[in-house]
Scaffold this motif. Structure first.
Motif, PDB file in Angstrom:
ATOM      1  N   ALA A 275     -13.962 -35.265 -39.437  1.00  0.00           N
ATOM      2  CA  ALA A 275     -12.727 -36.010 -39.675  1.00  0.00           C
ATOM      3  C   ALA A 275     -11.717 -35.107 -40.374  1.00  0.00           C
ATOM      4  O   ALA A 275     -12.076 -34.162 -41.076  1.00  0.00           O
ATOM      5  N   GLY A 276     -10.444 -35.403 -40.164  1.00  0.00           N
ATOM      6  CA  GLY A 276      -9.393 -34.642 -40.823  1.00  0.00           C
ATOM      7  C   GLY A 276      -8.133 -34.608 -39.987  1.00  0.00           C
ATOM      8  O   GLY A 276      -8.028 -35.272 -38.953  1.00  0.00           O
ATOM      9  N   GLU A 277      -7.174 -33.832 -40.465  1.00  0.00           N
ATOM     10  CA  GLU A 277      -5.918 -33.644 -39.748  1.00  0.00           C
ATOM     11  C   GLU A 277      -5.866 -32.207 -39.265  1.00  0.00           C
ATOM     12  O   GLU A 277      -6.076 -31.273 -40.040  1.00  0.00           O
ATOM     13  N   TYR A 278      -5.607 -32.047 -37.977  1.00  0.00           N
ATOM     14  CA  TYR A 278      -5.580 -30.731 -37.360  1.00  0.00           C
ATOM     15  C   TYR A 278      -4.198 -30.503 -36.756  1.00  0.00           C
ATOM     16  O   TYR A 278      -3.806 -31.182 -35.811  1.00  0.00           O
ATOM     17  N   GLU A 279      -3.475 -29.559 -37.317  1.00  0.00           N
ATOM     18  CA  GLU A 279      -2.132 -29.264 -36.837  1.00  0.00           C
ATOM     19  C   GLU A 279      -2.213 -28.451 -35.554  1.00  0.00           C
ATOM     20  O   GLU A 279      -3.066 -27.580 -35.414  1.00  0.00           O
ATOM     21  N   PHE A 280      -1.329 -28.764 -34.618  1.00  0.00           N
ATOM     22  CA  PHE A 280      -1.216 -27.946 -33.423  1.00  0.00           C
ATOM     23  C   PHE A 280       0.247 -27.612 -33.178  1.00  0.00           C
ATOM     24  O   PHE A 280       1.146 -28.244 -33.713  1.00  0.00           O
ATOM     25  N   HIS A 281       0.453 -26.577 -32.379  1.00  0.00           N
ATOM     26  CA  HIS A 281       1.802 -26.095 -32.104  1.00  0.00           C
ATOM     27  C   HIS A 281       1.897 -25.620 -30.660  1.00  0.00           C
ATOM     28  O   HIS A 281       0.886 -25.388 -30.000  1.00  0.00           O
ATOM     29  N   CYS A 282       3.122 -25.485 -30.198  1.00  0.00           N
ATOM     30  CA  CYS A 282       3.358 -24.910 -28.884  1.00  0.00           C
ATOM     31  C   CYS A 282       3.035 -23.420 -28.978  1.00  0.00           C
ATOM     32  O   CYS A 282       3.498 -22.735 -29.888  1.00  0.00           O
ATOM     33  N   ASN A 283       2.228 -22.937 -28.055  1.00  0.00           N
ATOM     34  CA  ASN A 283       1.842 -21.526 -28.105  1.00  0.00           C
ATOM     35  C   ASN A 283       2.489 -20.687 -26.997  1.00  0.00           C
ATOM     36  O   ASN A 283       2.051 -19.592 -26.715  1.00  0.00           O
ATOM     37  N   ILE A 284       3.548 -21.238 -26.388  1.00  0.00           N
ATOM     38  CA  ILE A 284       4.322 -20.493 -25.399  1.00  0.00           C
ATOM     39  C   ILE A 284       5.763 -20.464 -25.890  1.00  0.00           C
ATOM     40  O   ILE A 284       6.372 -21.509 -26.119  1.00  0.00           O
ATOM     41  N   GLN A 285       6.304 -19.275 -26.073  1.00  0.00           N
ATOM     42  CA  GLN A 285       7.687 -19.142 -26.543  1.00  0.00           C
ATOM     43  C   GLN A 285       8.607 -19.878 -25.574  1.00  0.00           C
ATOM     44  O   GLN A 285       8.744 -19.489 -24.427  1.00  0.00           O
ATOM     45  N   CYS A 286       9.221 -20.970 -26.048  1.00  0.00           N
ATOM     46  CA  CYS A 286       9.965 -21.849 -25.141  1.00  0.00           C
ATOM     47  C   CYS A 286      11.450 -21.963 -25.492  1.00  0.00           C
ATOM     48  O   CYS A 286      12.135 -22.815 -24.953  1.00  0.00           O
ATOM     49  N   GLY A 287      11.917 -21.151 -26.407  1.00  0.00           N
ATOM     50  CA  GLY A 287      13.340 -21.190 -26.726  1.00  0.00           C
ATOM     51  C   GLY A 287      13.596 -21.245 -28.216  1.00  0.00           C
ATOM     52  O   GLY A 287      12.693 -21.060 -29.033  1.00  0.00           O
ATOM     53  N   THR A 288      14.839 -21.539 -28.570  1.00  0.00           N
ATOM     54  CA  THR A 288      15.284 -21.469 -29.963  1.00  0.00           C
ATOM     55  C   THR A 288      14.598 -22.472 -30.881  1.00  0.00           C
ATOM     56  O   THR A 288      14.466 -22.218 -32.067  1.00  0.00           O
ATOM     57  N   GLY A 289      14.153 -23.612 -30.387  1.00  0.00           N
ATOM     58  CA  GLY A 289      13.495 -24.613 -31.219  1.00  0.00           C
ATOM     59  C   GLY A 289      11.979 -24.528 -31.195  1.00  0.00           C
ATOM     60  O   GLY A 289      11.293 -25.414 -31.693  1.00  0.00           O
ATOM     61  N   HIS A 290      11.435 -23.448 -30.649  1.00  0.00           N
ATOM     62  CA  HIS A 290       9.989 -23.285 -30.476  1.00  0.00           C
ATOM     63  C   HIS A 290       9.204 -23.492 -31.779  1.00  0.00           C
ATOM     64  O   HIS A 290       8.182 -24.170 -31.789  1.00  0.00           O
ATOM     65  N   LYS A 291       9.679 -22.946 -32.868  1.00  0.00           N
ATOM     66  CA  LYS A 291       8.949 -23.027 -34.141  1.00  0.00           C
ATOM     67  C   LYS A 291       8.853 -24.453 -34.673  1.00  0.00           C
ATOM     68  O   LYS A 291       8.006 -24.753 -35.500  1.00  0.00           O
ATOM     69  N   LYS A 292       9.713 -25.352 -34.194  1.00  0.00           N
ATOM     70  CA  LYS A 292       9.692 -26.747 -34.638  1.00  0.00           C
ATOM     71  C   LYS A 292       8.671 -27.580 -33.872  1.00  0.00           C
ATOM     72  O   LYS A 292       8.423 -28.727 -34.225  1.00  0.00           O
ATOM     73  N   MET A 293       8.069 -27.017 -32.839  1.00  0.00           N
ATOM     74  CA  MET A 293       7.121 -27.769 -32.008  1.00  0.00           C
ATOM     75  C   MET A 293       5.750 -27.791 -32.673  1.00  0.00           C
ATOM     76  O   MET A 293       4.852 -27.016 -32.336  1.00  0.00           O
ATOM     77  N   VAL A 294       5.608 -28.711 -33.627  1.00  0.00           N
ATOM     78  CA  VAL A 294       4.380 -28.874 -34.379  1.00  0.00           C
ATOM     79  C   VAL A 294       4.061 -30.364 -34.459  1.00  0.00           C
ATOM     80  O   VAL A 294       4.956 -31.178 -34.627  1.00  0.00           O
ATOM     81  N   ALA A 295       2.778 -30.713 -34.330  1.00  0.00           N
ATOM     82  CA  ALA A 295       2.332 -32.098 -34.479  1.00  0.00           C
ATOM     83  C   ALA A 295       0.897 -32.054 -35.021  1.00  0.00           C
ATOM     84  O   ALA A 295       0.356 -30.981 -35.275  1.00  0.00           O
ATOM     85  N   LYS A 296       0.293 -33.253 -35.206  1.00  0.00           N
ATOM     86  CA  LYS A 296      -1.062 -33.327 -35.769  1.00  0.00           C
ATOM     87  C   LYS A 296      -1.971 -34.153 -34.876  1.00  0.00           C
ATOM     88  O   LYS A 296      -1.563 -35.146 -34.288  1.00  0.00           O
ATOM     89  N   LEU A 297      -3.223 -33.728 -34.856  1.00  0.00           N
ATOM     90  CA  LEU A 297      -4.302 -34.491 -34.253  1.00  0.00           C
ATOM     91  C   LEU A 297      -5.092 -35.047 -35.433  1.00  0.00           C
ATOM     92  O   LEU A 297      -5.670 -34.293 -36.210  1.00  0.00           O
ATOM     93  N   VAL A 298      -5.065 -36.369 -35.615  1.00  0.00           N
ATOM     94  CA  VAL A 298      -5.739 -37.016 -36.737  1.00  0.00           C
ATOM     95  C   VAL A 298      -7.066 -37.558 -36.241  1.00  0.00           C
ATOM     96  O   VAL A 298      -7.109 -38.369 -35.326  1.00  0.00           O
TER      97      VAL A 298
END
Length: 132
Positions: A107-130
């Motif tokens: 159990a826990g929270e696992y952060e994931f992110h976009c791992n393909i450089q997709c443009g200027t907002g790429h670094k903001k592509m973060v979410a969690k798998l709870v």
């Protein structure tokens, strides 16, 4: 005429390079990359399915909740652009259109992110798998 032919050859080569950069990471049956981290990758049927939709620099949700110890089919859909996801703590990677059945035993929270450089907002592509 010669310039047009050269341009077409260069364009074809560019398209092939871009196509080759896509992720095709499909793991089956407890792959070594997932061993020992609380994740089992299986080919068995899942009791849950989570579809993660990626578009211009965001995922459709900030959190996706699944149950601990139960198989879940993760699917990544790119609504616009080309995206991939990586759950670093679990060594799970999906490319656009990929699915994978996994079981997370911790159990826990696992952060994931976009791992393909997709443009200027790429670094903001973060979410969690709870995992509950």
């Amino acid at each position: 005429m010669m310039k047009k032919a050269l341009f077409m050859c260069m364009l074809a080569a560019f398209v092939m390079v871009i196509a080759a950069c896509g992720s095709n990471n499909k793991n089956n049956d407890k792959s070594p990359e997932n061993a020992g981290n609380g994740v089992e990758t299986t080919g068995s049927a899942s009791s849950q399915e989570v579809v993660i939709k990626a578009s211009s620099w965001k995922f459709d949700k900030q959190e996706y909740t699944i149950k601990k110890g139960e198989p879940v089919k993760l699917t990544l859909e790119s609504v616009s652009g080309v995206h991939g996801i990586e759950v670093s703590d679990l060594d799970v990677k999906l490319g656009s259109g990929d699915s994978k059945v996994i079981t997370i035993n911790d159990a826990g929270e696992y952060e994931f992110h976009c791992n393909i450089q997709c443009g200027t907002g790429h670094k903001k592509m973060v979410a969690k798998l709870v995992v509950e």
